[in-house]
Design a protein around this motif. Structure first.
Motif, short mmCIF file in Angstrom:
data_model
loop_
_atom_site.label_atom_id
_atom_site.label_comp_id
_atom_site.label_asym_id
_atom_site.label_seq_id
_atom_site.Cartn_x
_atom_site.Cartn_y
_atom_site.Cartn_z
N ASN A 137 -11.44 -22.51 28.31
CA ASN A 137 -12.85 -22.88 28.46
C ASN A 137 -13.76 -21.66 28.59
O ASN A 137 -14.97 -21.79 28.73
N ASN A 138 -13.16 -20.47 28.59
CA ASN A 138 -13.92 -19.21 28.59
C ASN A 138 -13.30 -18.25 27.60
O ASN A 138 -12.10 -17.93 27.72
N HIS A 141 -19.29 -22.70 21.22
CA HIS A 141 -20.22 -23.44 22.06
C HIS A 141 -20.13 -24.94 21.78
O HIS A 141 -20.23 -25.75 22.71
N ILE A 161 -17.03 -24.28 25.04
CA ILE A 161 -16.42 -23.06 25.56
C ILE A 161 -17.50 -22.00 25.82
O ILE A 161 -18.34 -21.74 24.96
N LYS A 162 -17.46 -21.41 27.00
CA LYS A 162 -18.42 -20.36 27.36
C LYS A 162 -17.97 -19.03 26.76
O LYS A 162 -16.76 -18.77 26.63
N THR A 163 -18.94 -18.18 26.38
CA THR A 163 -18.61 -16.90 25.75
C THR A 163 -19.17 -15.73 26.57
O THR A 163 -20.27 -15.82 27.11
N THR A 164 -18.38 -14.68 26.63
CA THR A 164 -18.77 -13.45 27.34
C THR A 164 -18.37 -12.26 26.50
O THR A 164 -17.30 -12.27 25.88
N ASP A 177 -23.32 -16.03 25.69
CA ASP A 177 -23.83 -16.46 26.99
C ASP A 177 -24.07 -15.29 27.94
O ASP A 177 -25.13 -15.17 28.54
N LYS A 178 -23.06 -14.43 28.09
CA LYS A 178 -23.18 -13.28 29.00
C LYS A 178 -22.64 -12.03 28.31
O LYS A 178 -21.68 -12.11 27.55
#
Length: 648
Positions: free
Chosen positions: A346-347, A484, A488-491, A511-512
């Motif tokens: 999820n990340n 997305h 799923i979050k993206t960094t 995202d970050k």
């Protein structure tokens, strides 16, 4: 042990299912007749026996004649299964499908149900043959990979050409590859250039044009003209050999679902055998008109249904199909456990250079400090000792000016740059943090430059800087968008300065984004993400400095086309195409595989439970039992094979 090409792949299934198939069916070594002959003979004799039961039984086909006929029909398919079961019993593996089938069919003979006894073993054997065929189909993509290994290499020695085995070629040797030939070893192109088909390595059908000085990998097909390569890796260390090793080893790393099913089968089968014994004898104490043969027949049906082969073969086959489907897309999973784990991600944390950007840098401008000497050759001489794309850009820009200079005592300051001695002078080349570390003053304007930058100092005096720009990969934005959509979050983590990182993050919609990070800082960021109890983190990188964080993440994904050996060895998943969009493809393949596996589990348990209850109650015959075992197994196998035909 299954031998594919020249490589032995040991697939140690805990239940030894596939190895047992090889013993039962001859391993495919005796030709079609040896494999299918016993089943065909048994089928013909069974059909003739059923015909005789209907037309000749009152006059001829009775008693000992009928028993011998059906025994002859039984032996071609029953004997290999029975002997294998006996061998496993002597090894301590008592409750196997071979023993279950043997007990059930011999029991049918005991109560006089000869045709059903033969039919159960025949259909079981046919089911096993279908399973073997499905497993072989799942292996084809891996066999195809093994088949792309060239058998010969043309060695160039003093203008003469010698055809030799690739294993005998040494690093530094020159080899020739004609148009249409496969490249046998990794090397650097020393002729002007050519076009190469890289589909075998990356899954991409689009040809790749390479020029003099570019790296050519074993397994590529030269499409244009005769070329010469200088070998950079021995045959066993080539990119192709590494891919084959990873794919082969992937079959030995089992998913938790697969491990559970195998352990469950070991507990489940003895319990069902005990229940079959109870079904046979326990009614004696409760039923007024107890008939041993009737209850034995019910118990035999119960045994046939209980065979766990639908689960034991279809589930590994599903994972094998997922690994094969991924390999055709240039994605290498190092085990079926990672196919499961990637569905929970999820990340997604990504490196910038070489992952989201091409890592092909070009010098944009040179800023020279007032009264500074000609420092560019010094910087280039020092940067020759680094494999970083920024360093290569500086060396390329300087050209021949640094040819006469030799850097000594070169030291890599992790996350900062390089320090070395040239002509007795101490030279520093790296980011602004490097100069700060050594207490060297520099103009504040450096902090506001948005592009990547290499700052140079000689003998503790600031000399100037180069600005260097990278290019974002064509599919990076689409990859972030699809991640997305999957929730799923993206960094993005990068050693580059924050202004550069922010610029890329804004373009891609990440995202970050965090810049100015040392390798240990990346580790700290991932550790911070993993503190959340529900976080499952995948890290995507390509550099040697990404190895620690690849190892720390739940799923480490390496860009394998241009990635470092350390990153590729540490990662759990390798993307040969270097395309960020393949991260999404890998997740989709994992989800499809997981979905098919659970469909098979639910279907097999559901049907078996229904027919087990009916069999125990005397409402199901041996024919329903055959469907519940062999039929369910075949349907589960066909469902598993679907993975290889899906479009991702």
């Amino acid at each position: 042990m299954t031998i594919i090409g020249e490589t032995e792949v040991v697939e140690e299934h805990e239940h030894k299912h596939e190895e047992e198939h090889d013993h039962v069916h001859g391993g495919g070594e005796g030709g079609i007749l040896r494999i299918y002959g016993p089943a065909i003979l048994s089928f013909v004799l069974l059909m003739l026996g059923i015909f005789a039961d209907n037309y000749w039984k009152p006059t001829f086909f009775t008693g000992i004649v009928r028993f011998i006929w059906y025994a002859l029909a039984y032996l071609p398919v029953g004997w290999p299964v029975a002997t294998r079961g006996i061998k496993l019993m002597f090894k301590g593996d008592i409750f196997t499908e071979f023993v279950l089938m043997t007990i059930a069919t011999l029991g049918a003979f005991y109560i006089g149900e000869y045709p059903e006894g033969v039919a159960v073993m025949l259909f079981y054997t046919v089911g096993e043959l279908f399973q073997d065929s499905a497993v072989n189909r799942a292996k084809r993509s891996i066999k195809a990979l093994l088949d792309i290994r060239p058998d010969t290499a043309t060695l160039v020695v003093n203008g003469n050409y010698q055809v030799v085995e690739p294993t005998t070629v040494k690093i530094g040797d020159i080899i020739q590859v004609k148009a249409g030939e496969k490249v046998p070893l990794d090397g650097v192109l020393i002729t002007e250039g050519s076009t190469f088909n890289t589909a075998a390595l990356t899954g991409e059908s689009k040809p790749s044009s390479l020029r003099k000085g570019d790296t050519v990998l074993a397994g590529m097909i030269n499409q244009q003209q005769v070329i010469n390569l200088q070998v950079t890796r021995a045959f066993n260390d080539s990119s192709l050999a590494r891919i084959l090793t990873m794919v082969q080893e992937a079959t030995t790393r089992k998913a938790k679902t697969e491990q559970f099913i195998r352990k469950f089968a070991r507990i489940y089968t003895p319990i069902v055998v005990l229940l079959a014994v109870l079904i046979t004898f326990l009614p004696y104490f409760f039923v007024t008109e107890y008939r041993f043969n009737d209850w034995l027949y019910r118990a035999l049906i119960f045994l046939v249904i209980s065979c766990p082969c639908a689960l034991v073969i279809s589930i590994p086959l599903g994972y094998f199909g997922g690994i094969g489907a991924a390999s055709r897309k240039g994605i290498l999973f190092k085990g079926s456990n990672y196919l499961d784990l990637i569905t929970k991600v999820n990340n997604v944390v990504m490196d910038k250079t070489g992952t989201l950007t091409k890592g092909v840098f070009k010098v944009q401008s040179v800023k020279i400090a007032t009264n500074a000497e000609s420092w560019l050759p010094y910087a280039a001489a020092l940067e020759q000792h680094s494999t970083h794309p920024v360093a290569k850009a500086v060396v390329e820009y300087a050209g021949e000016t640094a040819k006469e200079l030799k850097a000594e005592e070169v030291e890599e300051v992790s996350g900062h740059g390089l320090r070395g001695k040239i002509n007795g002078k101490i030279v520093l080349a790296g980011n602004a943090k490097l100069l700060t570390k050594y207490g060297i003053q520099f103009p504040l304007e450096i902090e506001s430059v948005t592009d990547s930058i290499v700052v140079v100092a000689i003998d503790s005096i600031y000399q100037g800087y180069l600005t260097i720009a990278d290019e974002i990969k064509e599919d990076s934005a689409a990859a972030i968008s699809e991640l997305h959509q999957l929730g799923i979050k993206t960094t993005m983590l990068s050693g580059d300065k924050q202004s550069v990182v922010d610029k890329v993050a804004n373009i891609l919609g990440i995202d970050k984004a965090f810049g100015n990070l040392l390798p240990e800082d990346k580790v700290a960021k991932v550790e911070q993400l993993k503190q959340s109890p529900d976080a499952v983190v995948a890290f995507v990188g390509d550099g040697i400095n990404d190895a620690p964080v690849l190892a720390l993440s739940d799923v480490g994904i390496a860009m394998g086309g241009l990635g470092s050996d350390a990153a590729i060895e540490t990662a759990d998943v390798v993307i040969q195409t270097d395309q960020p969009s393949r991260i999404v493809t890998a997740i989709k393949i994992g989800k499809a595989t997981n979905r098919v596996v659970w469909q098979n589990i639910g279907f097999a348990f559901g049907v078996k439970a229904i027919v087990l209850i009916l069999g125990a109650g005397g409402l199901a015959t041996m024919w329903e039992a055959v469907f519940a075992d062999v039929g369910v197994a075949l349907l589960a196998i066909l469902n598993a094979v679907r993975i290889q035909k899906m479009k991702f």
